[in-house]
Design a protein around this motif. Structure first.
Motif, PDB file in Angstrom:
ATOM      1  N   THR A  53       0.854  -1.198   0.000  1.00  0.00           N
ATOM      2  CA  THR A  53       0.000   0.000   0.000  1.00  0.00           C
ATOM      3  C   THR A  53       0.886   1.242   0.000  1.00  0.00           C
ATOM      4  OG1 THR A  53      -1.611  -1.228   1.307  1.00  0.00           O
ATOM      5  CG2 THR A  53      -1.904   1.152   1.195  1.00  0.00           C
ATOM      6  N   ILE A  54       0.681   2.087  -0.986  1.00  0.00           N
ATOM      7  CA  ILE A  54       1.432   3.345  -1.090  1.00  0.00           C
ATOM      8  C   ILE A  54       0.455   4.483  -0.779  1.00  0.00           C
ATOM      9  CG2 ILE A  54       2.827   4.825  -2.605  1.00  0.00           C
ATOM     10  CD1 ILE A  54       4.084   2.126  -2.456  1.00  0.00           C
ATOM     11  N   LEU A  72       9.946  -2.128   1.466  1.00  0.00           N
ATOM     12  CA  LEU A  72      10.433  -1.550   0.215  1.00  0.00           C
ATOM     13  C   LEU A  72      11.811  -0.953   0.443  1.00  0.00           C
ATOM     14  CD1 LEU A  72       7.632   0.509  -1.587  1.00  0.00           C
ATOM     15  CD2 LEU A  72       9.055  -1.281  -2.566  1.00  0.00           C
ATOM     16  N   VAL A  73      12.714  -1.133  -0.503  1.00  0.00           N
ATOM     17  CA  VAL A  73      14.050  -0.561  -0.361  1.00  0.00           C
ATOM     18  C   VAL A  73      13.986   0.959  -0.512  1.00  0.00           C
ATOM     19  CG1 VAL A  73      16.328  -0.425  -1.466  1.00  0.00           C
ATOM     20  CG2 VAL A  73      15.244  -2.648  -1.109  1.00  0.00           C
ATOM     21  N   SER A  74      13.245   1.435  -1.510  1.00  0.00           N
ATOM     22  CA  SER A  74      13.105   2.893  -1.684  1.00  0.00           C
ATOM     23  C   SER A  74      11.686   3.198  -2.175  1.00  0.00           C
ATOM     24  CB  SER A  74      14.138   3.417  -2.677  1.00  0.00           C
ATOM     25  OG  SER A  74      13.997   2.752  -3.911  1.00  0.00           O
ATOM     26  N   GLN A  75      11.222   4.370  -1.872  1.00  0.00           N
ATOM     27  CA  GLN A  75       9.855   4.734  -2.246  1.00  0.00           C
ATOM     28  C   GLN A  75       9.736   4.871  -3.764  1.00  0.00           C
ATOM     29  OE1 GLN A  75       7.429   4.591  -0.267  1.00  0.00           O
ATOM     30  NE2 GLN A  75       8.641   4.398   1.622  1.00  0.00           N
ATOM     31  N   ILE A  76       8.671   4.300  -4.303  1.00  0.00           N
ATOM     32  CA  ILE A  76       8.517   4.404  -5.759  1.00  0.00           C
ATOM     33  C   ILE A  76       7.772   5.689  -6.151  1.00  0.00           C
ATOM     34  CG2 ILE A  76       8.629   1.937  -6.211  1.00  0.00           C
ATOM     35  CD1 ILE A  76       5.622   1.841  -6.279  1.00  0.00           C
ATOM     36  N   LEU A  77       7.226   6.372  -5.142  1.00  0.00           N
ATOM     37  CA  LEU A  77       6.555   7.649  -5.410  1.00  0.00           C
ATOM     38  C   LEU A  77       7.104   8.674  -4.429  1.00  0.00           C
ATOM     39  CD1 LEU A  77       4.285   9.010  -7.090  1.00  0.00           C
ATOM     40  CD2 LEU A  77       2.695   8.378  -5.265  1.00  0.00           C
ATOM     41  N   SER A  78       7.645   9.736  -4.959  1.00  0.00           N
ATOM     42  CA  SER A  78       8.293  10.742  -4.113  1.00  0.00           C
ATOM     43  C   SER A  78       7.319  11.312  -3.078  1.00  0.00           C
ATOM     44  CB  SER A  78       8.831  11.857  -5.013  1.00  0.00           C
ATOM     45  OG  SER A  78       9.429  12.844  -4.235  1.00  0.00           O
ATOM     46  N   GLY A  79       7.748  11.400  -1.836  1.00  0.00           N
ATOM     47  CA  GLY A  79       6.933  11.980  -0.776  1.00  0.00           C
ATOM     48  C   GLY A  79       5.880  11.050  -0.218  1.00  0.00           C
ATOM     49  N   SER A  80       5.876   9.813  -0.647  1.00  0.00           N
ATOM     50  CA  SER A  80       4.834   8.881  -0.189  1.00  0.00           C
ATOM     51  C   SER A  80       5.349   8.041   0.982  1.00  0.00           C
ATOM     52  CB  SER A  80       4.421   7.954  -1.330  1.00  0.00           C
ATOM     53  OG  SER A  80       5.506   7.121  -1.679  1.00  0.00           O
TER      54      SER A  80
END
Lengths: 349, 131
Positions: free
Chosen positions: A99-100, A268-276
């Motif tokens: 969930t993002i 998750l290693v890094s967020q796929i959506l900036s600021g999320s």
């Protein structure tokens, strides 16, 4: 007194004894059975050479048959004649819900979860494992959230290579993959016409020669002599071939096999959506990781796979097919419906 | 009347000499064949014979020890054991090993009998390391 040389022995001492018996028939030299004599030293050389050649021929004869071969490359080669590709290393697989939650100011409405998005697991025996998505997934937002349900993630490290086909240096159109611990089920082969023409075609693995024709966009996979995998194409005869200058993009996951089984916490290693922000809920723990098929297993499965020919008719066919699809099962038991009480004809259990 | 067959020892020359008349490989016969075999046994290392590491002597290794009476005594014992174990045609009477400090090696004299003969044989040679 023996005048004929026995040639049936392979052992060094037996060969030397035969040579000594042979020499008993002559009177030119007599010191063959004294260890310090020159003739005895000469017999050592002859017997050693014969033993060496006998051993070598014996090994060659062994490697010529599936039953007696002991080198992996020999066994794999025999299996190839039976149309059987040994199972590769298999990545441990888990299913998660991702969930993002985007920031209120973010106007994104569709979000792509790309292939090879990286997750990491909790540590097991002091080591954390990387997991990757295998396919792209695209969803729309509901409010501020993007919910990816039942995402399959596989353990391993991604690898991608792009080769440009040069038919003069590679006329057979064979590409050897540099890694050996590949989960071949994650292989993706994309052909681009050239570096200027960007039209791409996804080629899939050919599993049945009867279902392809000269226009089929399939690739063939085999294990090479050094334990590395090779892919090749159909030369416009068995299936669609490649042209000079084509770009061959190959990507796959290099796996740790069973070491990453039984893990249940992922991030998750890094967020796929900036600021999320993101949360990962595990649906099913990681399982199914296994090493590449062992020699004994190939010897067992290759003839059975050849007999069943991808058809499941008899009990053994089912065993061979289940064994191929689920390599991590310790034991498989199959029985016919006619053995049930009351009988259920036409079914297998 | 009974007859006794005496086996004659015949070996080829390890120097691979040529017979002057027949141009065939030269032979060593009788006592010479036994002496050649003795030298081979003494200079043969363990593990030199394929599949038979027990055959040979420790002489080469001892040549790298200090050139003194202690090493000379050990060498003499080693040569006796090697001949007794691996050359059934010879019975050793005495082995004399004397250190030669000037030449950095050992003077060896072996006194032995070839079985079923009455005449003792004496072989002398010099042992030195090659490197």
């Amino acid at each position: 007194m023996a005048s004929k040389l026995s040639v049936a022995d392979l052992d060094f001492d037996a060969i030397k004894t035969n040579l000594k018996q042979y020499l008993q028939a002559q009177s030119e030299f007599s010191d063959y059975d004294f260890e310090g004599a020159g003739l005895n030293i000469l017999l050592d050389i002859l017997a050693y050479n014969t033993h060496y050649n006998s051993f070598y021929l014996n090994m060659i004869a062994n490697e010529m048959f599936l039953d007696s071969a002991s080198l992996r490359q020999s066994v794999v080669s025999h299996a190839k004649l039976l149309g059987y590709t040994p199972r590769s290393t298999t990545s441990s697989q888990a299913t998660v819900n991702l969930t993002i939650t985007k920031s209120p100011a973010d106007t994104t409405t569709n979000l792509l979860l790309p292939r090879f998005t990286q997750f990491y697991s909790q540590a097991k025996d002091g080591q954390s494992y990387g997991f990757l998505t295998v396919d792209d997934a695209l969803i729309s937002n509901v409010g501020f959230t993007f919910s990816f349900a039942n995402v399959s993630i596989k353990e391993g490290v991604s690898a991608s290579y792009v080769y440009q086909l040069n038919t003069s240096t590679n006329p057979k159109q064979v590409f050897e993959l540099p890694d050996s611990e590949i989960d071949t089920s994650t292989l993706k082969v994309i052909i681009q016409k050239s570096s200027t023409e960007t039209e791409k075609t996804v080629y899939t693995l050919a599993t049945d020669a009867t279902e392809v024709n000269s226009d089929s966009t399939v690739y063939y996979l085999e294990e090479g002599s050094a334990g590395k995998y090779r892919i090749y194409f159909g030369h416009d005869v068995f299936s669609k071939g490649l042209s000079n200058g084509n770009l061959v993009a190959i990507s796959y996951i290099v796996s740790s096999g069973p070491a990453a089984n039984a893990l249940n916490k992922f991030k998750l290693v890094s967020q796929i959506l900036s600021g999320s922000t993101s949360s990962v809920n595990t649906v099913s723990n990681s399982s199914g990781g296994s090493t590449r098929e062992l020699i004994d297993s190939i010897k067992f499965a290759a003839p059975k796979s050849f007999i069943s020919n991808n058809r499941a008719v008899t009990k053994n066919d089912y065993i061979a097919m289940i064994n191929k699809k689920y390599p991590y099962f310790d034991a498989i038991n199959v029985w016919g419906g006619e053995e049930e009480s009351p009988p259920v004809y036409g079914k297998y259990f | 009347m009974s007859t006794v067959t005496v086996r004659e020892y015949k070996d080829f020359d390890l120097n691979f000499g040529i017979h002057p008349i027949t141009k065939d490989i030269a032979k060593k016969t009788g006592a010479n064949a036994v002496v050649q075999a003795l030298r081979s046994i003494i200079l043969m290392n363990h593990y030199e014979k394929p599949f038979h590491p027990e055959i040979g002597s420790n002489v080469r290794k001892l040549l790298f020890e200090p050139v003194d009476p202690v090493t000379a005594n050990i060498l003499a014992a080693e040569i006796k054991i090697a001949i007794a174990n691996f050359e059934p045609r010879a019975t050793v009477e005495n082995v004399f090993v004397v250190e030669n400090l000037n030449r950095d090696g050992f003077d060896v004299t072996v006194e032995f009998f070839i079985n079923n003969t009455a005449r003792p044989l004496v072989v002398s040679f010099f042992l030195e390391r090659l490197r």
